[in-house]
Design a protein around this motif. Structure first.
Motif, PDB file in Angstrom:
ATOM      1  N   GLN A 165      -4.338 -19.776  17.869  1.00 12.98           N
ATOM      2  CA  GLN A 165      -4.117 -20.958  17.414  1.00 12.98           C
ATOM      3  C   GLN A 165      -2.571 -20.943  17.119  1.00 12.98           C
ATOM      4  OE1 GLN A 165      -5.811 -20.086  13.335  1.00 12.98           O
ATOM      5  NE2 GLN A 165      -7.806 -20.230  13.967  1.00 12.98           N
ATOM      6  N   GLY A 166      -1.956 -20.248  17.966  1.00 16.86           N
ATOM      7  CA  GLY A 166      -0.578 -20.266  18.268  1.00 16.86           C
ATOM      8  C   GLY A 166       0.186 -19.580  17.115  1.00 16.86           C
ATOM      9  N   GLY A 167      -0.269 -18.788  16.352  1.00 12.50           N
ATOM     10  CA  GLY A 167       0.459 -18.024  15.195  1.00 12.50           C
ATOM     11  C   GLY A 167       1.144 -16.728  15.607  1.00 12.50           C
ATOM     12  N   THR A 168       1.834 -16.289  14.788  1.00 11.10           N
ATOM     13  CA  THR A 168       2.671 -15.069  14.971  1.00 11.10           C
ATOM     14  C   THR A 168       2.112 -13.954  14.173  1.00 11.10           C
ATOM     15  OG1 THR A 168       4.920 -16.335  15.277  1.00 11.10           O
ATOM     16  CG2 THR A 168       4.800 -13.868  15.154  1.00 11.10           C
ATOM     17  N   LEU A 169       1.743 -12.817  15.091  1.00 16.37           N
ATOM     18  CA  LEU A 169       1.157 -11.696  14.386  1.00 16.37           C
ATOM     19  C   LEU A 169       2.161 -10.918  13.608  1.00 16.37           C
ATOM     20  CD1 LEU A 169      -0.828 -10.456  17.575  1.00 16.37           C
ATOM     21  CD2 LEU A 169      -1.820 -11.621  15.378  1.00 16.37           C
ATOM     22  N   VAL A 170       2.044 -10.537  12.458  1.00 13.15           N
ATOM     23  CA  VAL A 170       2.994  -9.794  11.318  1.00 13.15           C
ATOM     24  C   VAL A 170       2.263  -8.587  11.299  1.00 13.15           C
ATOM     25  CG1 VAL A 170       4.095  -9.845   9.431  1.00 13.15           C
ATOM     26  CG2 VAL A 170       3.744 -12.000  10.518  1.00 13.15           C
ATOM     27  N   TYR A 171       2.722  -7.531  11.474  1.00 14.53           N
ATOM     28  CA  TYR A 171       2.431  -6.138  11.235  1.00 14.53           C
ATOM     29  C   TYR A 171       3.245  -5.606  10.166  1.00 14.53           C
ATOM     30  CZ  TYR A 171       0.122  -6.665  15.739  1.00 14.53           C
ATOM     31  OH  TYR A 171      -0.544  -6.942  16.980  1.00 14.53           O
ATOM     32  N   ARG A 172       2.651  -4.604   9.549  1.00 13.74           N
ATOM     33  CA  ARG A 172       3.445  -3.738   8.404  1.00 13.74           C
ATOM     34  C   ARG A 172       3.406  -2.356   8.819  1.00 13.74           C
ATOM     35  NH1 ARG A 172      -0.923  -1.316   5.304  1.00 13.74           N
ATOM     36  NH2 ARG A 172      -2.878  -2.948   5.572  1.00 13.74           N
ATOM     37  N   THR A 173       4.196  -1.538   8.559  1.00 16.30           N
ATOM     38  CA  THR A 173       4.246  -0.070   8.861  1.00 16.30           C
ATOM     39  C   THR A 173       3.491   0.753   7.721  1.00 16.30           C
ATOM     40  OG1 THR A 173       6.340  -0.388   9.961  1.00 16.30           O
ATOM     41  CG2 THR A 173       5.642   1.821   9.332  1.00 16.30           C
ATOM     42  N   GLN A 174       2.489   1.585   8.121  1.00 11.38           N
ATOM     43  CA  GLN A 174       1.726   2.262   7.357  1.00 11.38           C
ATOM     44  C   GLN A 174       2.272   3.693   7.578  1.00 11.38           C
ATOM     45  OE1 GLN A 174      -2.167   1.260   7.249  1.00 11.38           O
ATOM     46  NE2 GLN A 174      -2.919   3.152   6.014  1.00 11.38           N
ATOM     47  N   VAL A 175       2.353   4.480   6.755  1.00 16.87           N
ATOM     48  CA  VAL A 175       2.498   5.738   6.955  1.00 16.87           C
ATOM     49  C   VAL A 175       1.918   6.698   6.096  1.00 16.87           C
ATOM     50  CG1 VAL A 175       4.483   7.681   5.959  1.00 16.87           C
ATOM     51  CG2 VAL A 175       5.073   5.384   6.363  1.00 16.87           C
ATOM     52  N   GLN A 176       1.155   7.827   7.107  1.00 19.14           N
ATOM     53  CA  GLN A 176       0.254   8.631   6.701  1.00 19.14           C
ATOM     54  C   GLN A 176       0.800  10.145   6.683  1.00 19.14           C
ATOM     55  OE1 GLN A 176      -3.160   8.359   9.187  1.00 19.14           O
ATOM     56  NE2 GLN A 176      -4.491   9.317   7.956  1.00 19.14           N
ATOM     57  N   GLU A 177       0.543  10.777   5.775  1.00 15.31           N
ATOM     58  CA  GLU A 177       1.244  12.077   5.399  1.00 15.31           C
ATOM     59  C   GLU A 177      -0.059  13.099   5.515  1.00 15.31           C
ATOM     60  OE1 GLU A 177       3.991  12.571   2.249  1.00 15.31           O
ATOM     61  OE2 GLU A 177       4.956  10.910   3.028  1.00 15.31           O
ATOM     62  N   PHE A 178       0.304  14.372   6.304  1.00 16.03           N
ATOM     63  CA  PHE A 178      -0.552  15.485   6.509  1.00 16.03           C
ATOM     64  C   PHE A 178       0.077  16.438   5.980  1.00 16.03           C
ATOM     65  CE2 PHE A 178      -1.747  12.584   9.862  1.00 16.03           C
ATOM     66  CZ  PHE A 178      -3.337  12.331   9.539  1.00 16.03           C
ATOM     67  N   LEU A 179      -0.513  17.553   5.217  1.00 13.87           N
ATOM     68  CA  LEU A 179       0.065  18.698   4.657  1.00 13.87           C
ATOM     69  C   LEU A 179       0.066  19.738   5.734  1.00 13.87           C
ATOM     70  CD1 LEU A 179      -1.568  19.117   1.063  1.00 13.87           C
ATOM     71  CD2 LEU A 179       0.734  18.479   1.587  1.00 13.87           C
ATOM     72  N   ASP A 180       1.119  20.381   6.128  1.00 17.38           N
ATOM     73  CA  ASP A 180       1.396  21.363   7.033  1.00 17.38           C
ATOM     74  C   ASP A 180       0.373  22.444   6.858  1.00 17.38           C
ATOM     75  OD1 ASP A 180       2.196  22.172   9.455  1.00 17.38           O
ATOM     76  OD2 ASP A 180       4.158  22.481   8.758  1.00 17.38           O
ATOM     77  N   ASP A 181       0.604  22.965   5.501  1.00 10.73           N
ATOM     78  CA  ASP A 181      -0.038  24.335   5.199  1.00 10.73           C
ATOM     79  C   ASP A 181      -0.893  24.031   3.802  1.00 10.73           C
ATOM     80  OD1 ASP A 181       2.052  24.367   3.558  1.00 10.73           O
ATOM     81  OD2 ASP A 181       2.866  26.377   4.111  1.00 10.73           O
TER      82      ASP A 181
END
Length: 95
Positions: A57-73
């Motif tokens: 349809q000729g639109g512009t894709l808009v992305y958002r930044t998602q942050v995922q955190e993992f415990l190291d220990d």
């Protein structure tokens, strides 16, 4: 008259692989796992269909930044942070 669902369940339970309770548990877990995989595939297809429709349809894709955190220990003293882009919405330029 017997309940058709009940009679079907009795017929299914007569099969030899379903005689032991361990086999029934394993079969149930496999079915749940398969259902989850189907949902993930459907969700991925849905996102791809939205992106394709936006491009067509000729639109512009808009992305958002998602942050995922993992415990190291296990103590929570450190962690790993991962950022990735997720499709958010389609933006149309108004002229």
């Amino acid at each position: 008259m017997a309940n058709p669902l009940s009679s079907l369940l009795r017929k299914i339970m007569k099969h030899s692989p379903l005689q032991s309770s361990a086999n029934r548990v394993i079969l149930t877990l496999v079915l749940i796992f398969a259902f989850i995989i189907v949902l993930f595939v459907y969700g991925g297809y849905r996102d791809n269909a939205l992106i394709t429709a936006c491009k067509e349809q000729g639109g512009t894709l808009v992305y958002r930044t998602q942050v995922q955190e993992f415990l190291d220990d296990g103590r929570g003293s450190g962690g790993i942070s991962q950022e990735f882009q997720v499709f958010d919405y389609c933006k149309f330029d108004s002229k």
